[in-house]
Structures are given as structure tokens and as C-alpha cells.
Design a protein around this motif. Structure first.
Motif, mmCIF file in Angstrom:
data_model
loop_
_atom_site.group_PDB
_atom_site.id
_atom_site.type_symbol
_atom_site.label_atom_id
_atom_site.label_comp_id
_atom_site.label_asym_id
_atom_site.label_seq_id
_atom_site.Cartn_x
_atom_site.Cartn_y
_atom_site.Cartn_z
ATOM 1 N N GLY A 103 1.114 -1.555 0.141
ATOM 2 C CA GLY A 103 0.026 -0.178 0.181
ATOM 3 C C GLY A 103 0.808 1.485 0.044
ATOM 4 O O GLY A 103 1.796 1.442 -0.150
ATOM 5 N N ALA A 153 1.255 3.292 2.432
ATOM 6 C CA ALA A 153 1.331 3.318 3.712
ATOM 7 C C ALA A 153 3.019 3.274 4.320
ATOM 8 O O ALA A 153 3.604 3.850 4.687
ATOM 9 C CB ALA A 153 0.506 2.594 4.656
ATOM 10 N N ILE A 157 5.101 5.855 2.379
ATOM 11 C CA ILE A 157 5.318 6.790 3.234
ATOM 12 C C ILE A 157 6.098 6.787 4.016
ATOM 13 O O ILE A 157 7.177 6.757 5.038
ATOM 14 C CB ILE A 157 3.599 7.387 3.775
ATOM 15 C CG1 ILE A 157 2.417 7.665 3.236
ATOM 16 C CG2 ILE A 157 4.394 8.032 5.398
ATOM 17 C CD1 ILE A 157 1.737 7.538 3.590
ATOM 18 N N PHE A 190 -2.530 14.084 4.976
ATOM 19 C CA PHE A 190 -2.355 12.784 5.892
ATOM 20 C C PHE A 190 -1.886 13.046 6.787
ATOM 21 O O PHE A 190 -1.189 12.517 6.514
ATOM 22 C CB PHE A 190 -2.321 12.083 4.438
ATOM 23 C CG PHE A 190 -2.767 9.793 5.123
ATOM 24 C CD1 PHE A 190 -3.456 9.639 5.011
ATOM 25 C CD2 PHE A 190 -1.409 9.416 5.090
ATOM 26 C CE1 PHE A 190 -3.941 8.495 5.514
ATOM 27 C CE2 PHE A 190 -1.574 7.819 4.836
ATOM 28 C CZ PHE A 190 -2.908 7.640 5.109
ATOM 29 N N TYR A 219 2.585 10.598 8.127
ATOM 30 C CA TYR A 219 3.461 11.244 7.441
ATOM 31 C C TYR A 219 4.174 12.024 8.489
ATOM 32 O O TYR A 219 5.091 10.735 8.953
ATOM 33 C CB TYR A 219 3.470 12.793 6.860
ATOM 34 C CG TYR A 219 2.785 12.651 5.673
ATOM 35 C CD1 TYR A 219 2.942 11.480 4.687
ATOM 36 C CD2 TYR A 219 2.134 13.536 4.942
ATOM 37 C CE1 TYR A 219 1.795 11.531 3.567
ATOM 38 C CE2 TYR A 219 1.148 13.259 4.132
ATOM 39 C CZ TYR A 219 0.938 12.352 2.759
ATOM 40 O OH TYR A 219 -0.444 12.167 2.019
ATOM 41 N N CYS A 247 1.362 16.336 -0.688
ATOM 42 C CA CYS A 247 0.241 15.219 -0.821
ATOM 43 C C CYS A 247 -0.102 15.955 -2.275
ATOM 44 O O CYS A 247 -0.402 17.349 -1.713
ATOM 45 C CB CYS A 247 -0.632 15.278 0.512
ATOM 46 S SG CYS A 247 -2.060 13.959 -0.004
ATOM 47 N N ASN A 290 -4.817 15.606 0.199
ATOM 48 C CA ASN A 290 -6.302 14.200 1.413
ATOM 49 C C ASN A 290 -5.806 15.790 2.553
ATOM 50 O O ASN A 290 -4.508 15.273 2.966
ATOM 51 C CB ASN A 290 -5.308 13.425 1.235
ATOM 52 C CG ASN A 290 -6.673 12.296 2.555
ATOM 53 O OD1 ASN A 290 -7.593 13.372 3.009
ATOM 54 N ND2 ASN A 290 -5.935 10.997 2.568
ATOM 55 N N ASP A 326 3.557 12.466 -2.142
ATOM 56 C CA ASP A 326 2.283 11.377 -1.940
ATOM 57 C C ASP A 326 0.905 11.425 -3.321
ATOM 58 O O ASP A 326 0.381 13.131 -2.974
ATOM 59 C CB ASP A 326 1.651 11.625 -0.531
ATOM 60 C CG ASP A 326 0.635 10.499 -0.337
ATOM 61 O OD1 ASP A 326 0.749 9.468 -1.692
ATOM 62 O OD2 ASP A 326 0.546 9.976 0.951
ATOM 63 N N ALA A 345 -0.962 9.347 -3.840
ATOM 64 C CA ALA A 345 -2.153 8.080 -3.504
ATOM 65 C C ALA A 345 -3.107 8.765 -4.547
ATOM 66 O O ALA A 345 -4.201 8.174 -5.184
ATOM 67 C CB ALA A 345 -2.319 8.736 -1.776
ATOM 68 N N PHE A 346 -3.813 9.719 -5.406
ATOM 69 C CA PHE A 346 -5.204 9.808 -5.800
ATOM 70 C C PHE A 346 -5.225 10.536 -6.759
ATOM 71 O O PHE A 346 -5.800 11.046 -7.266
ATOM 72 C CB PHE A 346 -6.010 11.372 -5.109
ATOM 73 C CG PHE A 346 -6.699 10.399 -3.147
ATOM 74 C CD1 PHE A 346 -7.210 9.824 -3.080
ATOM 75 C CD2 PHE A 346 -5.667 10.602 -2.382
ATOM 76 C CE1 PHE A 346 -8.534 8.868 -2.300
ATOM 77 C CE2 PHE A 346 -5.895 10.188 -0.924
ATOM 78 C CZ PHE A 346 -7.761 9.361 -0.648
ATOM 79 N N THR A 361 -4.870 1.653 -3.722
ATOM 80 C CA THR A 361 -6.129 0.987 -2.959
ATOM 81 C C THR A 361 -7.309 2.067 -3.498
ATOM 82 O O THR A 361 -7.930 1.493 -3.861
ATOM 83 C CB THR A 361 -5.190 1.246 -1.799
ATOM 84 O OG1 THR A 361 -4.643 0.887 -1.252
ATOM 85 C CG2 THR A 361 -6.257 1.518 -0.924
ATOM 86 N N LYS A 362 -7.074 3.019 -3.585
ATOM 87 C CA LYS A 362 -8.033 3.770 -4.003
ATOM 88 C C LYS A 362 -8.657 4.012 -5.396
ATOM 89 O O LYS A 362 -9.797 4.065 -5.375
ATOM 90 C CB LYS A 362 -7.536 5.540 -4.036
ATOM 91 C CG LYS A 362 -6.752 6.253 -2.682
ATOM 92 C CD LYS A 362 -6.901 5.644 -1.597
ATOM 93 C CE LYS A 362 -6.431 5.753 0.185
ATOM 94 N NZ LYS A 362 -7.503 5.659 0.845
ATOM 95 N N ARG A 387 -3.897 -4.164 -0.267
ATOM 96 C CA ARG A 387 -2.231 -3.871 -0.145
ATOM 97 C C ARG A 387 -1.822 -3.911 -1.230
ATOM 98 O O ARG A 387 -0.651 -4.378 -1.483
ATOM 99 C CB ARG A 387 -1.791 -4.206 1.165
ATOM 100 C CG ARG A 387 -3.239 -4.463 1.662
ATOM 101 C CD ARG A 387 -3.875 -3.050 3.043
ATOM 102 N NE ARG A 387 -2.672 -2.439 2.864
ATOM 103 C CZ ARG A 387 -2.599 -0.578 2.821
ATOM 104 N NH1 ARG A 387 -4.229 -0.736 2.835
ATOM 105 N NH2 ARG A 387 -1.501 -0.227 3.277
ATOM 106 N N ILE A 388 -1.634 -2.808 -1.866
ATOM 107 C CA ILE A 388 -0.435 -1.906 -3.607
ATOM 108 C C ILE A 388 -0.579 -0.555 -3.395
ATOM 109 O O ILE A 388 -0.585 0.073 -3.686
ATOM 110 C CB ILE A 388 -1.177 -2.769 -4.701
ATOM 111 C CG1 ILE A 388 -1.259 -4.624 -4.967
ATOM 112 C CG2 ILE A 388 -0.058 -2.872 -5.536
ATOM 113 C CD1 ILE A 388 -2.013 -4.768 -5.972
#
Ligand code: PLP
Length: 361
Positions: A83, A85, A88, A107, A110, A152, A156, A184, A186-187, A215-216, A224-225
Motif C-alpha cells: 500500500g 502506507a 510513506i 494525511f 507522514y 500530498c 488529502n 504523495d 495516492a489520489f 488502493t483508492k 495492499r498495493i
């Protein structure tokens, strides 16, 4: 109140608000794609059952190759992670016992990752009055004295996107001061095409580390990737630090298929464009202020009664809508609510409850 530190915990929240366990609630508190996971994934995982009887490839070479092609970088620049996570935490490891700047509100992991590696943290706050813009001068000054800056993008919880030009300035500064810039993303998959990832800047900036998550977009928090993309040196160094077999065999096996599903990606972006415009327009018409989000979540508050956020949060929840509190986001301290963009039907229900709130005021 003992607020949970992440979204997506309806049962915990029901206990906090004394709501019965069986009460049906729509979950707007987690930022997952409501169209996912892609339909084919269930069958695929089912047929991969045998894979759990083998150790995965410790270097995840096949997935790394596919991700490298997808991102336009060398496979040695990719490190698969458990993930976003884990990415990070690995990034924080790079500045162990050093100092990092965290651009807040952001988020919470961090900060936790830095604490874990005894990294001293200092915050720089996005300017709320200016639509959560980066305070560039302050950040450049502080970045020069730190080992890393964590930010980020898209952010987020605000959903806003820090201007690319500002990131370039920061990367330039970091080159001269030996500061890593950890972004980050992630989105990032939810962003419209005209807001590209920062990955292409890696060719010029070895001090850039980009963190990604599947994930998102694909609604797979249980698989968890994630992955990080950096210079070959950084990716190699962090691979040494990573726990063995950190990514399970099923997750590793589905990466190529997920990346290849451009139809799912296109469908998601179309849904988001239509739904977000409808939701934002309705919210503003009803007198709520909304951040200039470019993704599938945003912050809002009642512009006619900005001090009523806590009451509004409770009203929504008691009426079957769970949103995300912002008590543990430094710089927000509960003054806003974060909500996700969900399916058309769910968004309509959400807006209906807010109309009821407005009528009562
Ligand atoms: C900004 C951000 N980065 C990373 C993550 C972690 O994602 P993952 O589930 O892939 O570990 C999250 C999860 O909420 C997040 O919001």
C-alpha cells in the motif's frame, strides 16, 4: 470525544454517537472509488488461489516492469510497497533521526512515520484564506534546513492540487540543500488529464520521490498495493530496508491487469466529472463553502454558520450519512467536514439530508 484517526469506520462511529449497530449508514468518510473494484477482479483472484502456496518473487520484477512501462521510468526506479502506507514509512526511513517539514493539513501517516524513525517534524500550513495555497516563501526557507519535505498532491483532505511551478521551485531549492521532496500521489489517478503526475520530473530531479497507491482508484484497501518511484539509488537503498515479501502474491499477480484496465479508469473519470460538478454546484447553491477539489473528496462547511460544523456532522450521521471529521488534521481542528463523491444515488441522498439541515436553519 475520542475521534478515530481515519475514515471508513462506521461501527466505531456508531458507538461514539450511541447509534444502534444495525442502523444503515452511507459511508462518505473513506475516499474509495464507488465504481470499484473492477468486475473481473473477483474471478481473477479466485483462480489465483494456488499462488498462496508459493512465496512471491522477492523483487516483484514482473510488476515492477509493468509499473515502469506505465510510468515511463526504468524498472530499477520502482519499489512495490504494501500500500501507499508502506511507501510513506520507507520515505521517512530515508531521513531517520533527521528533520522533515510536513505541509499541513495532510494525511496523518507522514507524522506517524516520521515519529517512528525519530525524525523531528515541523509544519508549514496551506493558507486557508487563499484556497489552501502553499506559503511558498516560508516553505522554501524551512525546506533548506530539512532532510525532507512531505506533501500530498492532490492533497488529502482538501482535494486541492499544489501548483506544479511551486513544486519545481521546491525541487530546485532541495537540489542545492540536499532536501528530498516526497510527494504523495495516492489520489493522482482521479485527476483530470490536464493535471499530470510529477513523475516526469524525476529525470531532472533525483531528490524527488513520488508515492503511489492502487488502493483508492480500484477500491482494494484489503489487497495492499502501492509503490514508490525515485532515482535508482533511492529505490535501491529503500529496497534494502524493506521487509522481505512485503507484498503478498495475489496483490503482486494482479498489478498488470489493473494497469491495463483503461476502460475502468475512463469510466471512473467520467463518473467523477459528472457527479462532482453536480455535488459542488448543489452545495454552493445551498450556502455551503467547498474547497476547489480536483478529485473524489473535498472539504466543506456551512458558510452561513461556520461554527456549526460539529452539529452538522452529528446531524448528517444521525440521518444516515457518515462523513469524515477533521479534528486530527493540524490546521483544521474540526472546522470542516471531509466528504467523498459517491454514486449518483448516494450523492442525492446526501444532498437531500443537507437540504433538510438548511430548512431547519
Ligand atoms: C494521502 C494518502 N496516502 C496514502 C494512503 C495509504 O493508502 P494505502 O491504503 O494504499 O496504504 C492514504 C489512505 O487513506 C491516503 O489518504
Amino acid at each position: 470525544m475520542n475521534w478515530p484517526s481515519h475514515g471508513g469506520q462506521p461501527q466505531t462511529m456508531k458507538k461514539l454517537f450511541n447509534l444502534e449497530e444495525e442502523k444503515e449508514v452511507l459511508d462518505f468518510s473513506a475516499n474509495l472509488n464507488p465504481l470499484g473494484p473492477p468486475g473481473w477482479l473477483k474471478n481473477k483472484l479466485h483462480h489465483m488461489y494456488e499462488k498462496i502456496t508459493y512465496y512471491p518473487d522477492p523483487f516483484y520484477s514482473r510488476s515492477a516492469r509493468y509499473l515502469a512501462d506505465y510510468e515511463g521510468v526504468a524498472a530499477e526506479q520502482i519499489l512495490l510497497t504494501n500500500g501507499g502506507a508502506e511507501a510513506i514509512f520507507l520515505a521517512a526511513k530515508l531521513c531517520e533521526k533527521g528533520k522533515a517539514i510536513i505541509v499541513q493539513p495532510a494525511f496523518s501517516e507522514y507524522e506517524r512515520a516520521c515519529r517512528h524513525y525519530h525524525v523531528k517534524t515541523e509544519y508549514v500550513f496551506l493558507k486557508e484564506q487563499n484556497g489552501f495555497q502553499l506559503p511558498m516563501e516560508e516553505l522554501l526557507k524551512k525546506a533548506g534546513q530539512a532532510n525532507a519535505v512531505f506533501l500530498c498532491r492532490p492533497n488529502n483532505p482538501t482535494g486541492t492540487v499544489i501548483q506544479e511551478e511551486s513544486i519545481i521551485n521546491l525541487l530546485e531549492k532541495g537540489l542545492s540543500t540536499g532536501t528530498m521532496i516526497v510527494v504523495d500521489e495516492a489520489f493522482a489517478d482521479f485527476l483530470p488529464a490536464e493535471v499530470p503526475s510529477l513523475v516526469r520530473h524525476l529525470a531532472h530531479y533525483p531528490n524527488l520521490i513520488v508515492l503511489r497507491s492502487l488502493t483508492k482508484m480500484y477500491t482494494i484497501p484489503g489487497l495492499r498495493i502501492g509503490y514508490m518511484i525515485g532515482s535508482k539509488e533511492v529505490a535501491g537503498k529503500l529496497q534494502e530496508e524493506q521487509m522481505p515479501w512485503s507484498i503478498n502474491a495475489l496483490a503482486d499477480a494482479v498489478v498488470p491487469d489493473l494497469l491495463a484496465d483503461t476502460v475502468f479508469l475512463g469510466k471512473t473519470r467520467k463518473w467523477l466529472e459528472q457527479e462532482s460538478e453536480k455535488v459542488f454546484t448543489s452545495l454552493k447553491e445551498m450556502g455551503f463553502s467547498v474547497t476547489d477539489s480536483k478529485v473524489n473528496f473535498y472539504l466543506f462547511q456551512d458558510a452561513k454558520a461556520p461554527d456549526s460544523t460539529e452539529e452538522l456532522f452529528g446531524f448528517l450521521f444521525k440521518n444516515g450519512i457518515l462523513t469524515r471529521h477533521t479534528h486530527n488534521f493540524p490546521g483544521l481542528e474540526g472546522r470542516y467536514i471531509r466528504a467523498a463523491i459517491r454514486s449518483e444515488q448516494e450523492n442525492n441522498e446526501f444532498l437531500k439530508v443537507l437540504r433538510n439541515w438548511r430548512e431547519k436553519r
